[in-house]
Design a protein around this motif. Sequence first.
Motif: not given
Length: 171
Positions: A132-137
């Motif tokens: 999720l971090m990779r997609a959202r940051l």
Amino acid sequence: MTGPAAILIGMPGVGKTSVGRELAGLLGVSFRDTDEDVTRLAGRPAPEVLREKGEPAFRLLEHQAVAAALAEHEGVLALGGGAVLHEGTRARLHGCRVVHLWAGLDTLACRVLADGDRPLLDGDPRAGLALLMRARLPLYRRLAVVSVRAEDRGPREIAEEIAALLASAAP
């Protein structure tokens, strides 16, 4: 800038709700959480909606809740962690006082494990958070006018930093 006094975005478990409540108190405004709005619109908890209807249906409902909140609410607004995934929501956030709360993966994983029902993180929450971090940051960073570390301090201290940053960024 237009819209609410502050809009908090960030990963699940970063503390948007607890910091948002403190920030609203400091600013003397009301607090609203779009996760609660989604629950009210759906007539059942958000995790149930995600499991039963799937993520696309949930994101559409979440977008509707965010659109309504942006139009109606002038206080502090906390968005669900994935709200920024909807293109229409990102467009509506343009020009608003968006605050990105961030914390490291270890901190988020500990908080999410203690926090309860998170369907998107079933199985291995740490691995799910990393994805999720990779997609959202990148989306969080692009939308934010202020970015604040939300770990190793309490919600009040974080809210005080946000209030100071927003005051110094005001035109």
